[in-house]
Design an enzyme around this catalytic site. Structure first.
Site, PDB file in Angstrom:
ATOM      1  N   ILE A  61       0.826  -1.214   0.000  1.00  0.00           N
ATOM      2  CA  ILE A  61       0.000   0.000   0.000  1.00  0.00           C
ATOM      3  C   ILE A  61       0.859   1.264   0.000  1.00  0.00           C
ATOM      4  O   ILE A  61       0.487   2.285  -0.592  1.00  0.00           O
ATOM      5  CB  ILE A  61      -1.029   0.000   1.163  1.00  0.00           C
ATOM      6  CG1 ILE A  61      -2.143   0.989   0.890  1.00  0.00           C
ATOM      7  CG2 ILE A  61      -0.378   0.280   2.511  1.00  0.00           C
ATOM      8  CD1 ILE A  61      -2.942   0.715  -0.357  1.00  0.00           C
TER       9      ILE A  61
ATOM     10  N   SER B 110      11.760   0.849   6.687  1.00  0.00           N
ATOM     11  CA  SER B 110      11.270  -0.518   6.496  1.00  0.00           C
ATOM     12  C   SER B 110      12.422  -1.465   6.788  1.00  0.00           C
ATOM     13  O   SER B 110      13.558  -1.198   6.371  1.00  0.00           O
ATOM     14  CB  SER B 110      10.790  -0.697   5.047  1.00  0.00           C
ATOM     15  OG  SER B 110       9.637  -1.494   4.994  1.00  0.00           O
TER      16      SER B 110
ATOM     17  N   LYS C 188      -5.518   1.835   7.769  1.00  0.00           N
ATOM     18  CA  LYS C 188      -6.566   0.998   8.338  1.00  0.00           C
ATOM     19  C   LYS C 188      -6.080  -0.447   8.423  1.00  0.00           C
ATOM     20  O   LYS C 188      -5.267  -0.838   7.590  1.00  0.00           O
ATOM     21  CB  LYS C 188      -7.873   1.091   7.531  1.00  0.00           C
ATOM     22  CG  LYS C 188      -7.763   0.834   6.032  1.00  0.00           C
ATOM     23  CD  LYS C 188      -7.491  -0.498   5.421  1.00  0.00           C
ATOM     24  CE  LYS C 188      -7.998  -1.766   5.907  1.00  0.00           C
ATOM     25  NZ  LYS C 188      -7.611  -2.891   4.935  1.00  0.00           N
TER      26      LYS C 188
ATOM     27  N   ASP D 108      -9.848  -7.803   6.912  1.00  0.00           N
ATOM     28  CA  ASP D 108      -8.912  -6.769   6.438  1.00  0.00           C
ATOM     29  C   ASP D 108      -9.545  -5.990   5.280  1.00  0.00           C
ATOM     30  O   ASP D 108      -9.635  -4.771   5.344  1.00  0.00           O
ATOM     31  CB  ASP D 108      -7.553  -7.376   6.051  1.00  0.00           C
ATOM     32  CG  ASP D 108      -6.625  -6.312   5.494  1.00  0.00           C
ATOM     33  OD1 ASP D 108      -6.006  -5.594   6.296  1.00  0.00           O
ATOM     34  OD2 ASP D 108      -6.568  -6.161   4.262  1.00  0.00           O
TER      35      ASP D 108
END
Ligand code: NAP
Length: 308
Positions: A14, A36, A91, A169
């Site tokens: 995402i 990351s 989210k 999800d």
């Protein structure tokens, strides 16, 4: 006004598909760094392996967008809020309701912006659907959210773990639209959760909900869909049927159908900038609460093992 220096934390699907392009397209932000553990990040931008490292020795940032799996979000958000760094939560905003409430309280105490983003609420059809429904009597709602997990979540082990939500999800996106467009409060009556015998989270779920006016709401979530995919919400009212399809992008009303440009992530970043400039937070837990209720009240059935 100086741009808000932002770091994207968790460079996965995402972040690459949506966050990095939306930040690049919004002059209110400048991308200061990416974080990351394994991904090297995009070329030409300072990259660090952890948020700790960014805070200790990386470029200064005013905000972070947390695009990691939900299970690690609380620790990362707390670390940022303690340093006065504004936080955008992908989210679902956390792995439990109570940790999201704790974050909201902390953000309020330290006067830092916390934004629990629900991207589907920014899909083109959702705001006009909400406006149209505000003047209608709702009779019945049907949600069909059926997609192929092998196509959309290949190899995402975290999604099958506790806190990863399984089929909720994507399903929480439908719930984020539902709780936004319905004029009355919505609650869960019963649920059946189908859990593969080798996994901790459901691959399918069947939910019965209603609103406080008594309208029945049925939700069919399934990750085993091959062929055409469905992300549809159909609302029957006293003035005819409303249909939101393609995850909220396409709105059909008795007067006709509207297709609009996808502006979900640009909309989210415009909102985040507004919240930061205005010194406010936006943390709505209603969609996550309905998922928690499904886990609290749902009957579990064991189904065939799932292998990627
Ligand atoms: P993903 O492809 O698995 O990416 C998550 C990334 O988070 C991984 O690449 C991993 O980085 C990184 N990460 C894990 N732990 C970390 C930590 N402690 N610190 C920093 N980075 C860490 O997952 P995704 O599909 O992008 O989903 C991420 C979140 O976005 C989920 O909550 C999901 O619900 C939401 N979302 C996803 C989509 C979608 O279409 N995929 C759409 C909307 C929202 P490394 O690879 O470097 O280990």
């Amino acid at each position: 006004m100086d741009p808000i220096r932002i770091a994207v934390v968790g460079v996965g699907k995402i972040a690459r598909d949506q966050h990095l392009p939306a930040i690049a397209g919004n002059p209110a932000f400048s991308l200061a760094a990416t974080v990351s553990p394994h991904d090297p990040g995009p070329k030409g931008v300072p990259h660090l392996a952890s948020l700790d490292e960014l805070i200790e020795s990386g470029p200064a940032v005013d905000a972070v967008a947390l695009c990691t799996p939900p299970q690690v979000r609380y620790e990362l958000a707390t670390m940022a809020l303690k340093r006065g760094i504004h936080v955008f939560l992908e989210k679902p905003p956390g792995a439990t309701l109570s940790e999201v409430v704790a974050l909201r309280d902390r953000a309020g105490k330290v006067g830092v912006t916390l934004f629990a983003a629900w991207h589907s609420r920014f899909a083109a059809g959702v705001a006009p659907a909400r406006a149209w429904l505000s003047e209608r009597r709702i009779e019945k709602v049907s949600i069909v959210w059926r997609e192929d997990v092998r196509v959309w979540h290949p190899g995402q082990a975290w999604i099958w773990e506790p806190g990863g939500l399984g089929v909720f999800d994507p399903g929480i996106n439908a719930l984020s639209i539902l709780t936004h467009i319905m004029p009355r409060a919505v609650f869960l009556k019963s649920a059946v959760l189908s859990i593969p015998e080798n996994r901790a989270a459901p691959i399918a779920a069947d939910l019965s909900l209603c609103d406080t006016g008594g309208a029945n709401i049925h939700m069919d979530l399934d990750w085993r869909q091959t062929g055409p995919q469905s992300w549809d919400i159909i609302v029957e009212t006293d003035a005819g049927t409303l249909k939101l399809s393609s995850g909220g992008a396409v709105l059909s009303l008795p007067s006709g159908t509207e297709h609009n440009e996808d502006l979900e992530y640009p909309g989210l970043y415009a909102r985040f900038a507004n919240l930061i400039r205005g010194g406010r937070s936006d943390v709505d837990i209603d969609p996550l609460r309905l998922v928690a209720d499904a886990f609290l009240r749902g009957r579990r059935e064991s189904v065939a093992a799932f292998h990627d």
